[in-house]
Design a protein around this motif. Structure first.
Motif, PDB file in Angstrom:
ATOM      1  N   VAL A 194       0.850  -1.139   0.050  1.00  0.00           N
ATOM      2  CA  VAL A 194      -0.126  -0.019  -0.017  1.00  0.00           C
ATOM      3  C   VAL A 194       0.961   1.388  -0.059  1.00  0.00           C
ATOM      4  N   LYS A 195       0.920   1.999  -1.153  1.00  0.00           N
ATOM      5  CA  LYS A 195       1.519   3.061  -1.235  1.00  0.00           C
ATOM      6  C   LYS A 195       0.979   4.336  -1.871  1.00  0.00           C
ATOM      7  N   SER A 196       1.224   5.453  -1.914  1.00  0.00           N
ATOM      8  CA  SER A 196       0.641   6.671  -2.333  1.00  0.00           C
ATOM      9  C   SER A 196      -0.136   6.242  -3.698  1.00  0.00           C
ATOM     10  N   ALA A 197       0.821   5.781  -4.495  1.00  0.00           N
ATOM     11  CA  ALA A 197       0.293   5.348  -6.049  1.00  0.00           C
ATOM     12  C   ALA A 197      -0.527   4.434  -6.068  1.00  0.00           C
ATOM     13  N   THR A 198      -0.802   3.392  -4.971  1.00  0.00           N
ATOM     14  CA  THR A 198      -1.796   2.570  -4.894  1.00  0.00           C
ATOM     15  C   THR A 198      -3.178   3.182  -4.787  1.00  0.00           C
ATOM     16  N   ILE A 199      -2.963   4.160  -3.768  1.00  0.00           N
ATOM     17  CA  ILE A 199      -4.271   4.906  -3.610  1.00  0.00           C
ATOM     18  C   ILE A 199      -4.775   5.732  -4.938  1.00  0.00           C
ATOM     19  N   ARG A 200      -3.819   6.505  -5.515  1.00  0.00           N
ATOM     20  CA  ARG A 200      -4.151   6.899  -6.757  1.00  0.00           C
ATOM     21  C   ARG A 200      -4.754   6.226  -7.790  1.00  0.00           C
ATOM     22  N   ASN A 201      -4.146   5.120  -8.106  1.00  0.00           N
ATOM     23  CA  ASN A 201      -4.671   3.990  -8.897  1.00  0.00           C
ATOM     24  C   ASN A 201      -6.155   3.657  -8.799  1.00  0.00           C
ATOM     25  N   ASP A 246     -16.088   5.433   7.726  1.00  0.00           N
ATOM     26  CA  ASP A 246     -16.652   6.720   7.585  1.00  0.00           C
ATOM     27  C   ASP A 246     -15.432   7.387   6.937  1.00  0.00           C
ATOM     28  N   ALA A 247     -15.722   8.878   6.686  1.00  0.00           N
ATOM     29  CA  ALA A 247     -14.815   9.645   5.991  1.00  0.00           C
ATOM     30  C   ALA A 247     -13.568   9.931   6.929  1.00  0.00           C
ATOM     31  N   GLU A 248     -13.827  10.165   8.172  1.00  0.00           N
ATOM     32  CA  GLU A 248     -12.444  10.186   9.203  1.00  0.00           C
ATOM     33  C   GLU A 248     -11.703   9.035   9.314  1.00  0.00           C
ATOM     34  N   GLU A 249     -12.470   8.128   9.474  1.00  0.00           N
ATOM     35  CA  GLU A 249     -11.933   6.636   9.522  1.00  0.00           C
ATOM     36  C   GLU A 249     -11.093   6.336   8.503  1.00  0.00           C
ATOM     37  N   ARG A 250     -11.590   6.558   7.218  1.00  0.00           N
ATOM     38  CA  ARG A 250     -10.881   6.281   5.997  1.00  0.00           C
ATOM     39  C   ARG A 250      -9.433   7.250   6.055  1.00  0.00           C
ATOM     40  N   TYR A 251      -9.610   8.319   6.190  1.00  0.00           N
ATOM     41  CA  TYR A 251      -8.453   9.187   6.329  1.00  0.00           C
ATOM     42  C   TYR A 251      -7.314   8.381   7.348  1.00  0.00           C
ATOM     43  N   ALA A 252      -7.839   8.108   8.347  1.00  0.00           N
ATOM     44  CA  ALA A 252      -6.886   7.570   9.116  1.00  0.00           C
ATOM     45  C   ALA A 252      -6.281   6.451   8.736  1.00  0.00           C
ATOM     46  N   LEU A 253      -7.000   5.423   8.118  1.00  0.00           N
ATOM     47  CA  LEU A 253      -6.689   4.025   7.539  1.00  0.00           C
ATOM     48  C   LEU A 253      -5.594   4.509   6.684  1.00  0.00           C
ATOM     49  N   LEU A 254      -5.865   5.230   5.707  1.00  0.00           N
ATOM     50  CA  LEU A 254      -5.087   5.468   4.429  1.00  0.00           C
ATOM     51  C   LEU A 254      -3.715   6.175   5.112  1.00  0.00           C
ATOM     52  N   LYS A 255      -3.849   7.034   6.079  1.00  0.00           N
ATOM     53  CA  LYS A 255      -2.597   7.659   6.554  1.00  0.00           C
ATOM     54  C   LYS A 255      -1.715   6.689   7.229  1.00  0.00           C
ATOM     55  N   LEU A 256      -2.365   5.907   8.184  1.00  0.00           N
ATOM     56  CA  LEU A 256      -1.675   4.672   8.673  1.00  0.00           C
ATOM     57  C   LEU A 256      -0.995   3.815   7.672  1.00  0.00           C
ATOM     58  N   ALA A 257      -1.831   3.461   6.543  1.00  0.00           N
ATOM     59  CA  ALA A 257      -1.372   2.639   5.611  1.00  0.00           C
ATOM     60  C   ALA A 257      -0.324   2.900   4.873  1.00  0.00           C
ATOM     61  N   THR A 258      -0.118   4.118   4.721  1.00  0.00           N
ATOM     62  CA  THR A 258       0.756   4.826   3.689  1.00  0.00           C
ATOM     63  C   THR A 258       2.116   5.510   4.620  1.00  0.00           C
ATOM     64  N   GLY A 259       1.953   5.487   6.057  1.00  0.00           N
ATOM     65  CA  GLY A 259       2.758   5.969   6.935  1.00  0.00           C
ATOM     66  C   GLY A 259       3.484   7.199   6.798  1.00  0.00           C
ATOM     67  N   ALA A 260       2.747   8.474   6.030  1.00  0.00           N
ATOM     68  CA  ALA A 260       2.948   9.545   6.167  1.00  0.00           C
ATOM     69  C   ALA A 260       1.927  10.387   6.779  1.00  0.00           C
ATOM     70  N   MET A 261       2.197  10.680   8.375  1.00  0.00           N
ATOM     71  CA  MET A 261       1.312  11.296   9.148  1.00  0.00           C
ATOM     72  C   MET A 261       1.463  12.671   9.144  1.00  0.00           C
TER      73      MET A 261
END
Lengths: 530, 334
Positions: A52-59, A127-142
């Protein structure tokens, strides 16, 4: 995940350090294992999910959203994870969000082959806030301003243990830190560190405020201007740690390769030269050392041009024996014996200053600036090596600061308690004769050194003398002279003035002095001792 | 065959209805103006004749201290204008008195929405879908990331923060017209009966709302009370007063802001907001696209906001659209 998401958002919006500490401490105390351990790792950049990287989210997003709308949105929001969290067609309120551990578990089992299928399933449950938290946690860029130090302090606060103990036991542990929580939260024995090259918290000094100190009880040493390091060797491995406990062995391989005795040593990392304390001082300026800092790889040329060494102050552990409870004088004796067994190219001893009494020491300190030394240290001869700053044991007595008159140019609003005050000041000096058209060039920025009363006065002054506004910044009419104190000044290519000050602070408000009488750039240039 | 609707023209200063020589929300003084609502970027003073709802005219009178040339028109009432043009006002759901304006000429129907929203608001009449050939829509929040959460959710967030900090006050930044009154009304609907404290700039508008039958409960001025009374209370101020000298007298305030922009974390951080409340009086992305779909016009004209994303959506949905470059419309604080 809900609690973690709420914590993350609260941390994003909280500016005060104390409030951040409280938020984090409450979370660590109230959240069950192993969720809190994973959260702690995520906040301190300790998690990595290769699939899971930033590019993964973009794709993932451009498969679902029109690429033009995605690009416009990403552009506006400025953060890929946040844009994705807002765009994901999820529920307003999530019915069954996964726990942090469950999310970590699922993320770590994702592969490049299945991430495009698996990540959406996880996002759909949030929900939207949790999605943000998950994606931040997954990509390691807090990037929410949680330093390792702040996290450790919060951990100490949460479980009412000392931050030095946390620091000592934290090292060598990995997420979700079961042994660390076991010790702090459940009263288990602390994790063992005997056979690992771990960092031990530094002993620090208070600034000297007393008028005089009896040298019968205190020894004096030079305060060298490098970076404080700890060199640890155990079981054939060596680490070089910075003040904050960061492993900088990679930047200084010549030091890491030079220690072969099991020991924990405390000293100043310096580069060879004849700047500090002249020829016999043997150390280059801090600027020379800076060439070596923060490098992942070090070229042969770097090693040859800026050879590093450690000037030793103290020995904490030697061949399995913990010397920290011993008096300083005993440790010093052991260090003086040890130095003969160390590589003289990489290690030397910080000399004790031979001063008969305090007056003589004061006279010696007077010469410190000429010798380009930061000042002197005073160490109680019977002091054990204790982590942190303990009153009465060690003092630093820096040389007097340099002073210069500058003109206030810009002011910016502060944060937290100071958010309604213009409290960050950029000041400048004249680049020539102000009466024949010289201009002011910014030479530094300071946000402390003044009292609360002076802050109120400065804030009012800025508001009444504003000529331009740029968002939170105001440009003033450049009429106010500020006497600025600073430690030293160096040549710098990064600044228009060609100068960089160290530790500038507002020393005095000189409302009595007209702006054209402020100092010139040339005056500052003459103070450079690089 | 495509029609060109040449009788109605977007000009930089506003929308001009040529046969009637009449302007909608002009940014300069004109002889004959139709005004959609009372926000200052739409309702400016100095026109010869100003046609608007009674509520909007009252707001303008409060702001510009003159009612000269005011010509009230009720929702649903049709007005004959010169040049065989007729104008009918319909509720826009944005703020008290806000209207969409339907213009008819030569068998063609054009609706100018002004600012609008589709969500229920206890302080104003709800938006009505008005069929037309051309829909001139706002696009303030026209990016798919803008999806306002339910207002109850945000009010609950505010009330739980208040309850958790009994020694502090929560200072909410909100537009003095519309947002402040809606916030108060929603707080009352959620059962918050305690006094709500106001910045001086809010007071007159709240009284005006009360005059039009919107009950806002016990309102007090911050300047009339001593600091300790404000602990554990809600204070409402214009966004510009949030981090300024005015707020220094408050007991350790938690800074909140009620605005659609709060959806984006960096926007909230830039404003030094600790408690962002995503409450907007503008349509979000879903409301905007739903409105275009429901009204189903032959053409969509897009005014102030993020036209590029709205244009793209129209293109993807095979709808004829054009972006208008009107000046003077800004809504940084909504």
């Amino acid at each position: 995940m809900r609690r973690f998401a709420a914590l993350l958002d609260a941390l994003v919006y909280t500016r005060s350090r104390n409030a951040k500490l409280k938020l984090l401490a409450d979370y660590l105390r109230e959240t069950p294992d192993p969720d809190r351990g994973w959260a702690l790792a995520a906040l301190t950049d300790g998690l990595d999910f290769p699939a899971v990287k930033s590019a993964t989210i973009r794709n993932l997003m451009t498969e679902r959203v029109d690429p033009v709308l995605w690009a416009l949105s990403r552009d506006y929001v400025g953060d890929t994870a946040e844009t994705a969290s807002l765009l994901w067609p999820g529920p307003d309120i999530a019915e069954d969000p996964p726990t942090v551990s469950e999310a970590v578990d699922t993320l770590s089992r994702m592969t490049r082959a299945n991430v495009m299928m698996e990540l959406p399933r996880l996002l759909d449950r949030l929900d939207a806030e949790e999605r943000y938290a998950l994606l931040k946690l997954a990509t390691g860029a807090m990037r929410i301003g949680i330093s390792a130090r702040l996290a450790k302090t919060a951990f100490a606060l949460a479980f009412d243990v000392s931050v030095e103990d946390v620091e000592e036991h934290w090292h060598g542990q990995s997420a979700p830190y079961a042994a660390l929580f076991g010790w702090a939260a459940h009263g288990a024995a602390p994790p063992s560190a005997e056979h690992l090259p771990l960092f031990r918290p530094f002993m620090l000094a208070h600034p000297l405020e007393a008028a005089e100190i009896d040298l019968a009880g205190y020894a004096a040493e030079w305060k060298w201007d490098g970076i404080r390091v700890q060199v640890v060797h155990v079981n054939g491995e060596t680490r070089v740690y910075s003040r904050s406990g960061d492993d900088i062995s990679g930047s200084f391989p010549e030091i890491a390769e030079a220690l072969h005795i099991d020991a924990v040593l405390d000293g100043e990392l310096l580069v060879r030269g004849a700047h500090q304390g002249r020829e016999e001082g043997g150390a280059a300026s801090f600027n020379a050392l800076q060439q070596r800092l923060g490098r992942k790889t070090v070229s042969k040329k770097m090693l040859a041009d800026y050879p590093a060494f450690v000037r030793l102050y103290d020995v904490l552990i030697l061949e399995g024996e913990d010397l920290r409870p011993l008096p300083w004088s005993d440790r010093r004796a052991r260090l003086e014996e040890l130095i003969a067994r160390l590589d003289p190219e990489r290690f030397d001893l910080s000399a004790v200053i031979p001063a008969a009494d305090f007056a003589e020491l004061a006279a010696i300190r007077e010469r410190a600036r000429e010798d380009a030394i930061e000042g002197v240290m005073l160490k109680r001869r019977d002091s054990p090596y204790v982590a942190g700053r303990k009153t009465g044991l060690w003092y630093k007595w820096k040389r007097d600061p340099l002073l210069i008159d500058c003109v206030l140019m810009y002011a910016q609003r502060g944060s937290g308690k100071r958010s309604s005050f213009y409290s960050d000041y950029t000041f400048g000096c004249w680049d020539g004769d102000p009466d024949s058209g010289a201009e002011l060039l910014p030479v530094g920025k300071a946000y402390f050194g003044f009292t609360d009363e002076e802050l109120k006065w400065l804030d009012r002054y800025v508001r009444n003398h504003t000529v331009n506004r740029f968002g939170p910044v105001r440009e003033t009419d450049k009429s106010l002279v500020l006497e600025v104190a600073f430690d030293s000044v160096h040549a710098s290519k990064r600044h228009k003035s060609g100068l960089a000050m160290r530790f500038p602070r507002i020393h005095r408000i000189r409302a009595d002095k007209p702006a054209h009488e402020a100092d010139r750039i040339a005056t500052l240039q003459a103070m450079i001792r690089d | 065959m495509a029609r060109d609707f040449a009788w109605i023209r977007p000009e930089p200063e506003g929308i001009h209805i040529a046969p009637a020589d009449c302007w909608i929300d002009p940014s300069i003084p004109v002889a004959h103006a139709l005004v959609t609502h009372g926000h200052s970027d739409h309702a400016r003073g100095g026109h010869g004749v100003t046609v608007a709802t009674p509520e909007t005219l009252a707001i303008m009178e409060l702001r510009y201290a003159t009612s000269e040339g005011a010509r009230p028109v009720l929702y649903g009432e049709t007005l004959r204008l010169p040049g065989d043009v007729s104008a009918t006002f319909f509720p826009a759901g944005h703020v008290l008195g806000s209207a969409q304006i339907l213009l008819e000429h030569a068998g063609e129907r054009v609706v100018v929405t002004g600012d609008f929203k589709r969500r229920p608001d206890p302080t104003c009449a709800p938006f009505e879908v008005v069929p037309c050939d051309v829909l001139v829509t706002e696009a303030t929040f026209a990016l798919p990331v803008f999806r306002h959460p339910p207002v109850e959710h945000e009010i609950a967030k505010l009330l739980s923060t208040l309850a958790a900090n009994p020694e502090r006050c929560v200072l909410v930044g909100a537009y003095a017209l519309g947002k402040a009154q809606r916030l108060i009304a929603e707080l009352r609907r959620a059962g918050h009966a305690a006094p709500i404290y106001l910045h001086g700039a809010m007071e007159a508008m709240c009284r005006l709302y009360a005059r039009f039958g919107i009950d806002l409960g016990d309102l007090r001025l911050v300047s009339d009370v001593k600091t300790p009374e404000l602990a554990g209370q809600i204070v409402i101020a214009p966004p510009s007063a949030l981090n300024d000298r005015w707020s220094r007298r408050l007991p350790d305030p938690i800074t909140a802001m009620a605005s659609g922009w709060m959806r984006v974390r960096q926007r909230a951080r830039q404003r030094m907001v600790e408690l962002p409340l995503v409450i907007s009086d503008h349509a979000d992305w879903d409301e905007l696209t739903r409105t275009i779909t429901e009204v189903n016009p032959a053409e969509t004209w897009i005014t102030h906001g993020r036209e590029d994303a709205m244009m793209r959506w129209c293109e993807l949905n095979q709808r004829r659209a054009r972006a208008l470059a009107l000046v003077g419309y800004e809504d940084e604080d909504d």
